[in-house]
Design an enzyme around this catalytic site. Structure first.
Site, PDB file in Angstrom:
ATOM      1  N   SER A 135     -17.774  16.241 -19.089  1.00  0.00           N
ATOM      2  CA  SER A 135     -16.561  16.955 -18.475  1.00  0.00           C
ATOM      3  C   SER A 135     -16.364  16.296 -17.065  1.00  0.00           C
ATOM      4  O   SER A 135     -17.429  16.011 -16.368  1.00  0.00           O
ATOM      5  CB  SER A 135     -16.855  18.470 -18.257  1.00  0.00           C
ATOM      6  OG  SER A 135     -15.778  19.100 -17.457  1.00  0.00           O
ATOM      7  N   TYR A 145     -22.752  25.059 -16.485  1.00  0.00           N
ATOM      8  CA  TYR A 145     -21.719  24.510 -17.362  1.00  0.00           C
ATOM      9  C   TYR A 145     -21.749  23.001 -16.525  1.00  0.00           C
ATOM     10  O   TYR A 145     -21.919  22.121 -17.307  1.00  0.00           O
ATOM     11  CB  TYR A 145     -20.212  25.124 -17.343  1.00  0.00           C
ATOM     12  CG  TYR A 145     -19.355  24.030 -17.961  1.00  0.00           C
ATOM     13  CD1 TYR A 145     -19.215  24.309 -19.389  1.00  0.00           C
ATOM     14  CD2 TYR A 145     -18.363  23.129 -17.278  1.00  0.00           C
ATOM     15  CE1 TYR A 145     -18.358  23.490 -20.134  1.00  0.00           C
ATOM     16  CE2 TYR A 145     -17.630  22.341 -18.092  1.00  0.00           C
ATOM     17  CZ  TYR A 145     -17.705  22.614 -19.502  1.00  0.00           C
ATOM     18  OH  TYR A 145     -16.794  21.744 -20.231  1.00  0.00           O
TER      19      TYR A 145
END
Ligand SMILES: NC(=O)c1ccc[n+]([C@@H]2O[C@H](COP(=O)([O-])OP(=O)(O)OC[C@H]3O[C@@H](n4cnc5c(N)ncnc54)[C@H](OP(=O)(O)O)[C@@H]3O)[C@@H](O)[C@H]2O)c1
Length: 251
Positions: A135, A145
């Site tokens: 990401s 994350y």
């Protein structure tokens, strides 16, 4: 027929990879937890593209789930897309520890083990590819994350370097914001995200496949995100961390 194994193929970016790959003639192994949904996707892909599609229902947050996909990957696949993943909302100290650990299992352990299982047959043949979905968030400090996605990039680039020259490609893919079920599933508010930052899943996948063919190490589709990551590398860490905290929700 070449075969691609795609995790998280029931929705979003993974489903888009499945459609794209079927269109260009790949047989597929579709992995996610929702078996009924995978069956429906598989039937649509067989009907539309006439390719062979296997369904492998597995929860990659569990030992059994990872082991099942590992076994299938070791049988041989020409392309593996480690895409399954989910987001999180809120601060670390207020978060659910079980969820944090599940995230490491899905984003890191599953990616590590499936990559490791898939590579030997590819190396033997001298061809194949692994795309590990990270990401843009990996370049900024924002919870487990972003930390787990930074791991995906470093891990993938390191493996890429080790198989360099073998004919096998390993690439980390860093999407920015893409409209999928991701944000709703993790309860993120995306209303403040400007329109120009949203990427189309089909263009993202096409760009990823192009970058894989070119031997790119870390693929960042979209000009806006290339600039953002460039800035992220130049600015002091304290500044980028403060900015990403102010962005409210993250991905
Ligand atoms: N959308 C974005 O803006 C964005 C941005 C950057 C990176 N990403 C990354 O892109 C990847 C795909 O996300 P997406 O946006 O396509 O999300 P999505 O629409 O929510 O799809 C996620 C997929 O992963 C599967 N999945 C989730 N947990 C799983 C588990 N424990 N075991 C097996 N499969 C699981 C889901 O199927 P089941 O629920 O049936 O298991 C689904 O098929 C993720 O790695 C995400 O971090 C997304």
């Amino acid at each position: 027929m070449s075969t691609a194994l795609v995790t998280g193929a029931a929705a979003g970016i993974g489903a888009q990879f499945a459609h794209h790959l079927a269109r260009i003639g790949y047989g597929l192994v579709l992995v996610a937890r929702d078996e009924e949904r995978l069956d429906r996707t598989a039937a649509a892909l067989r009907a539309e593209h006439g390719v062979a599609v296997e369904v492998l229902a597995a929860d990659l947050a569990t030992e059994d789930g990872i082991a099942a996909v590992e076994r299938r990957a070791a049988l041989g696949a020409d392309l593996v897309v480690n895409n399954a993943g989910f987001g999180q909302r809120g601060d670390f100290l207020a978060s659910d520890l079980v969820g944090e650990l599940a995230m490491l299992k899905v984003h890191c352990e599953a990616v590590l083990r499936i990559t490791r299982a898939a590579l030997p047959p590819m190396l033997e043949r001298g061809s194949g590819g692994v795309i590990n979905v990270a990401s843009v968030a990996a370049f900024f400090s924002r919870g487990t994350y972003s930390a787990s996605k930074a791991w995906v990039i470093t891990f993938s680039d390191s493996v890429r370097q080790q198989v360099d020259g073998s004919g096998v490609r390993v690439m980390a893919l860093c999407p920015g914001w893409v409209r999928t079920e991701f944000h709703e599933r993790s309860g993120m508010d995306t209303t403040g995200i400007p329109g120009f930052l949203w990427l189309d899943a089909d263009r993202l996948v096409a760009a990823a496949m192009r970058d894989l063919r070119r031997g790119v190490a870390v693929s960042v589709p979209g000009v806006a995100y290339k600039v953002l990551i460039g800035l992220g590398k130049i600015l002091p860490r304290r500044v980028t961390t403060a900015l990403s905290a102010r962005a409210g929700s993250h991905h």
